[in-house]
Design a protein around this motif. Structure first.
Motif, mmCIF file in Angstrom:
data_model
loop_
_atom_site.group_PDB
_atom_site.id
_atom_site.type_symbol
_atom_site.label_atom_id
_atom_site.label_comp_id
_atom_site.label_asym_id
_atom_site.label_seq_id
_atom_site.Cartn_x
_atom_site.Cartn_y
_atom_site.Cartn_z
ATOM 1 N N SER A 109 -18.731 -6.117 -7.669
ATOM 2 C CA SER A 109 -18.589 -5.230 -6.510
ATOM 3 C C SER A 109 -17.723 -4.027 -6.891
ATOM 4 O O SER A 109 -17.178 -3.960 -8.000
ATOM 5 C CB SER A 109 -17.923 -5.977 -5.355
ATOM 6 O OG SER A 109 -16.543 -6.140 -5.643
ATOM 7 N N SER A 110 -17.523 -3.138 -5.929
ATOM 8 C CA SER A 110 -16.712 -1.944 -6.204
ATOM 9 C C SER A 110 -15.216 -2.254 -6.262
ATOM 10 O O SER A 110 -14.406 -1.354 -6.510
ATOM 11 C CB SER A 110 -17.014 -0.863 -5.161
ATOM 12 O OG SER A 110 -18.302 -0.351 -5.412
ATOM 13 N N VAL A 111 -14.847 -3.533 -6.063
ATOM 14 C CA VAL A 111 -13.457 -3.952 -6.311
ATOM 15 C C VAL A 111 -13.104 -3.649 -7.768
ATOM 16 O O VAL A 111 -11.981 -3.238 -8.083
ATOM 17 C CB VAL A 111 -13.285 -5.463 -6.004
ATOM 18 C CG1 VAL A 111 -11.934 -5.983 -6.480
ATOM 19 C CG2 VAL A 111 -13.459 -5.715 -4.508
ATOM 20 N N THR A 112 -14.078 -3.809 -8.668
ATOM 21 C CA THR A 112 -13.828 -3.561 -10.095
ATOM 22 C C THR A 112 -13.612 -2.072 -10.377
ATOM 23 O O THR A 112 -13.148 -1.698 -11.441
ATOM 24 C CB THR A 112 -15.011 -4.062 -10.961
ATOM 25 O OG1 THR A 112 -16.190 -3.381 -10.540
ATOM 26 C CG2 THR A 112 -15.206 -5.558 -10.834
ATOM 27 N N LYS A 113 -13.957 -1.213 -9.404
ATOM 28 C CA LYS A 113 -13.714 0.232 -9.581
ATOM 29 C C LYS A 113 -12.455 0.657 -8.839
ATOM 30 O O LYS A 113 -12.222 1.840 -8.627
ATOM 31 C CB LYS A 113 -14.916 1.026 -9.043
ATOM 32 C CG LYS A 113 -16.230 0.682 -9.710
ATOM 33 C CD LYS A 113 -17.367 1.451 -9.035
ATOM 34 C CE LYS A 113 -18.707 0.876 -9.380
ATOM 35 N NZ LYS A 113 -19.752 1.353 -8.459
ATOM 36 N N GLY A 114 -11.691 -0.325 -8.363
ATOM 37 C CA GLY A 114 -10.402 -0.003 -7.751
ATOM 38 C C GLY A 114 -10.404 -0.023 -6.240
ATOM 39 O O GLY A 114 -9.384 0.288 -5.611
ATOM 40 N N GLU A 115 -11.535 -0.395 -5.607
ATOM 41 C CA GLU A 115 -11.544 -0.441 -4.141
ATOM 42 C C GLU A 115 -10.611 -1.563 -3.676
ATOM 43 O O GLU A 115 -10.599 -2.653 -4.245
ATOM 44 C CB GLU A 115 -12.966 -0.690 -3.631
ATOM 45 C CG GLU A 115 -13.097 -0.484 -2.130
ATOM 46 C CD GLU A 115 -14.543 -0.205 -1.686
ATOM 47 O OE1 GLU A 115 -14.759 0.780 -0.977
ATOM 48 O OE2 GLU A 115 -15.429 -0.984 -2.072
ATOM 49 N N THR A 116 -9.851 -1.280 -2.616
ATOM 50 C CA THR A 116 -8.866 -2.266 -2.159
ATOM 51 C C THR A 116 -9.532 -3.360 -1.330
ATOM 52 O O THR A 116 -10.672 -3.211 -0.862
ATOM 53 C CB THR A 116 -7.794 -1.606 -1.265
ATOM 54 O OG1 THR A 116 -8.458 -1.128 -0.078
ATOM 55 C CG2 THR A 116 -7.070 -0.494 -1.981
ATOM 56 N N ILE A 143 -8.704 -4.157 1.692
ATOM 57 C CA ILE A 143 -8.936 -3.678 3.059
ATOM 58 C C ILE A 143 -10.151 -2.748 3.102
ATOM 59 O O ILE A 143 -11.009 -2.873 3.990
ATOM 60 C CB ILE A 143 -7.676 -2.960 3.612
ATOM 61 C CG1 ILE A 143 -6.513 -3.963 3.682
ATOM 62 C CG2 ILE A 143 -7.942 -2.334 4.977
ATOM 63 C CD1 ILE A 143 -6.787 -5.214 4.488
ATOM 64 N N ASP A 144 -10.274 -1.842 2.137
ATOM 65 C CA ASP A 144 -11.443 -0.955 2.137
ATOM 66 C C ASP A 144 -12.733 -1.759 1.954
ATOM 67 O O ASP A 144 -13.763 -1.446 2.558
ATOM 68 C CB ASP A 144 -11.317 0.116 1.042
ATOM 69 C CG ASP A 144 -10.335 1.213 1.441
ATOM 70 O OD1 ASP A 144 -10.109 1.383 2.653
ATOM 71 O OD2 ASP A 144 -9.790 1.877 0.545
ATOM 72 N N THR A 145 -12.658 -2.803 1.134
ATOM 73 C CA THR A 145 -13.837 -3.667 0.950
ATOM 74 C C THR A 145 -14.199 -4.335 2.272
ATOM 75 O O THR A 145 -15.368 -4.353 2.676
ATOM 76 C CB THR A 145 -13.541 -4.747 -0.127
ATOM 77 O OG1 THR A 145 -13.151 -4.095 -1.319
ATOM 78 C CG2 THR A 145 -14.752 -5.629 -0.377
ATOM 79 N N ALA A 146 -13.184 -4.854 2.945
ATOM 80 C CA ALA A 146 -13.435 -5.565 4.204
ATOM 81 C C ALA A 146 -13.955 -4.625 5.278
ATOM 82 O O ALA A 146 -14.897 -4.958 6.011
ATOM 83 C CB ALA A 146 -12.142 -6.240 4.668
ATOM 84 N N GLU A 174 -5.107 -12.978 6.553
ATOM 85 C CA GLU A 174 -4.653 -12.606 7.900
ATOM 86 C C GLU A 174 -4.652 -11.083 8.054
ATOM 87 O O GLU A 174 -5.099 -10.552 9.077
ATOM 88 C CB GLU A 174 -3.259 -13.168 8.171
ATOM 89 C CG GLU A 174 -2.825 -12.839 9.587
ATOM 90 C CD GLU A 174 -1.530 -13.473 9.999
ATOM 91 O OE1 GLU A 174 -0.883 -14.140 9.172
ATOM 92 O OE2 GLU A 174 -1.168 -13.288 11.170
ATOM 93 N N LEU A 175 -4.177 -10.385 7.031
ATOM 94 C CA LEU A 175 -4.175 -8.917 7.063
ATOM 95 C C LEU A 175 -5.602 -8.398 7.269
ATOM 96 O O LEU A 175 -5.858 -7.536 8.119
ATOM 97 C CB LEU A 175 -3.589 -8.386 5.743
ATOM 98 C CG LEU A 175 -3.519 -6.875 5.589
ATOM 99 C CD1 LEU A 175 -2.544 -6.278 6.592
ATOM 100 C CD2 LEU A 175 -3.087 -6.509 4.159
ATOM 101 N N LEU A 176 -6.521 -8.962 6.502
ATOM 102 C CA LEU A 176 -7.926 -8.547 6.612
ATOM 103 C C LEU A 176 -8.459 -8.792 8.031
ATOM 104 O O LEU A 176 -9.188 -7.964 8.585
ATOM 105 C CB LEU A 176 -8.720 -9.329 5.565
ATOM 106 C CG LEU A 176 -10.187 -9.037 5.377
ATOM 107 C CD1 LEU A 176 -10.575 -9.330 3.936
ATOM 108 C CD2 LEU A 176 -11.051 -9.850 6.311
#
Ligand code: CP
Length: 309
Positions: free
Chosen positions: A78-85, A87-90, A112-114
């Motif tokens: 996913s774009s998590v590997t490109k630095g997406e956080t 929260i931005d993913t969620a 919980e934050l998500l």
């Protein structure tokens, strides 16, 4: 409740409500019952930032048995590997309007934050060393089915308590259901002031499992340990590994449990893991039933299709 984030504060009534639903689901599955349509038209996303075999597969199976469309996000691609956080993913996934997101993350509190950033229901599938609610519920169901009750039983949770979300959730659920909980671990693998958790504490395994009804083993969670702090497997097994000699101290009909994944020969002897007193496979089986029950319970809080039309 719209989310399942923690077992802290769950009442015996709430827990038993889920266990009763899960009991029926487990019997339904054993009798080769058909898929149900409780979640027909609903979408469930599995979002696992940490590896999993049991939890992810059983949420997928539970969702499908209830008629949901299930999507497994592959975090590694996913774009998590490109630095997406996180929260931005969620928030990105939330914009696609799923009904339920099941999340596992290595940071305590991340789920919980998500949950505060999305509109859908969120289920905690394990956050760091904090909580793993559905594991504790499936453990309670396994005990209840094998022993007929949880109240009044003595359960020893043994091994790496310090890094274990399973231990924390189990302490909450077992205490709520009226069991007596013992923690058995070397002092280096206990949280600070463990007595505040409403448990008895033992640093000698022979004494800790003396006369107990259930022995629940936990693996050394090396991925959460400081490298200078990791005990040797041989030494750990000698003092805290469950072998037949130590198990003989427990009641003759004591159950042996392990949430998995197991490290045979480290926290549990292979022959004990496969012994007739072991209910480790039943725990996996109850995992699907409990996750169906949790999804069913949360489904009552999903907006109806009419409401959002
Ligand atoms: N017990 C448990 O959470 O197993 P997995 O890590 O395989 O999901």
């Amino acid at each position: 409740r719209r989310h399942l984030l923690t077992c802290e504060g769950l009442s015996a009534n709430e827990i038993n409500f889920v266990l009763d639903l899960a009991d029926k689901a487990a019997d339904h599955i054993r009798q080769n019952g058909k898929k149900r349509d409780v979640l027909a038209g609903r979408t469930l996303i599995n979002l696992f930032f940490e590896s999993s075999t049991r939890t992810q597969a059983s949420f997928e199976m539970a969702g499908k048995r209830l008629g949901a469309d299930v999507m497994n996000m592959n975090v590694a691609t996913s774009s998590v590997t490109k630095g997406e956080t996180l929260i931005d993913t969620a928030v990105t996934l939330n914009a696609m309007r799923p009904d339920i997101i099941v999340v596992r993350h290595h940071a305590a509190g991340a789920v919980e934050l998500l949950s505060q950033k999305v509109d859908c229901s969120v289920i905690n599938a394990g956050d760091g060393a904090h909580q793993h609610p559905t594991q504790a519920l499936l453990d309670a169901l396994t005990i209840r089915r094998a022993k007929g009750r949880v109240a009044g039983l003595t359960v020893a949770i043994c091994g790496d308590i310090l890094h274990s979300r399973v231990a924390r959730s189990n302490i909450d659920v077992l205490n709520a259901l009226g069991a007596r909980v013992r923690l058995v671990a070397p002092s280096t693998l206990l949280p600070s002031s463990p007595e505040r958790l409403g448990v008895e504490v033992f640093t000698d395994m022979w004494k800790g499992i003396d006369g107990v009804d259930v022995v629940m083993m936990l693996r050394l969670q090396r991925e959460r340990m400081d490298a200078s702090y990791v005990p040797s497997s041989r030494e750990f097994f000698h003092f805290f590994g469950l072998d037949h000699e130590k198990l003989a101290r427990a009641k003759p009909d004591a159950l042996v449990m392990h949430p998995g994944p197991m490290n045979r020969g480290v926290e549990i002897a292979s022959t004990v893991a496969d012994h007739s007193r072991s209910v480790i496979r039943e725990q996996v089986e109850m995992g699907v039933a409990v996750r169906m029950a949790v999804l069913e319970a949360l489904s009552a809080h999903l907006p109806s299709f009419k409401d959002v039309a």
